[in-house]
Design a protein around this motif. Sequence first.
Motif: not given
Length: 224
Positions: A119-120, A123-124, A126, A151-153
Motif C-alpha cells: 500500500e505504501r 498509493i502514490h 498508482t 488496501t486504500r489504493v
Amino acid sequence: MKRLLKTLLLLSVLLGLMLAVQAGWFEHLTDSNWVANFIQRQGSGGLALLFAVGTLFTAVGGPRQIIAFVFGFALGGAVGALFSTFAALAGCLLSFYCARLTVREFLQKRFGIRLQRFERMIIHRTWLKVLMIRLLPVGSNLLTNLFAGATRVPVGGFLLGSFIGYLPQMLIFAYAGAGLGLSDQYQLGISLVLLLLSSFIGTYLYRNRLSRQVDDLVTDKQEL
C-alpha cells in the motif's frame, strides 16, 4: 445492508464460477476453433456470454494472454485485442472488489506487513506503478488485484494502469492468434513488432527511479 451486499457479491461470483465450470466453459474458452464457431452461430448474444466467461476466467487467475490469442483468432487482431483486454479488465475489477468488499480483513490479517508495504509503495502515482507491474512478466496478476482491493489504493488509478499495462501483451497475442487463424504472415509480423515495442517500453520504465520500488513489490509477490 452492507453485509448483505458483500454476501450477495460473493455468492454471485461463486455461482458464476460453478456454472461456468459445470458447463465446461473454461475448457471451451481456450479452444480457438470452438470459440470462433460459437460466435458465428450465436452472434452478439454468444459474444456477450463469452465476455462474461472471460471475465470470470481472468478474475480467478486465468492467463489473460490465452483469451487474447483465442479472441484474436475468432475476431481478428485489433477487435480481439480490445475485446479480451476489456474482459481482463472486468476480471481485474471483479477480483479487486471481491477483496475489498468480502475478504479484506482476512487478507490484512494473513499478509499484514507485506500488504502495508504494498500500500505504501503503490498509493502514490498508482497508475504508473501498476503499469510497470503489469508490463513485467513476473509475479501474480491475481495477487496484485487482491492486494490492491485489500488496501486504500484508488480504483481509478489502478484500472488505468492495468488497462495500459495489459494492452501491449493483449495486442501481441491477439495478432498472433489472428495471423495463425488466417495464415497471415503480415499479422504475425505485427505481433512480433508489438513484442519488441513492448519490451522496449518495459525496459525504459524499469530503468527509471521507480524500478527499485517495483522490484520490492514483485519480490514480495514471488515469496507468497
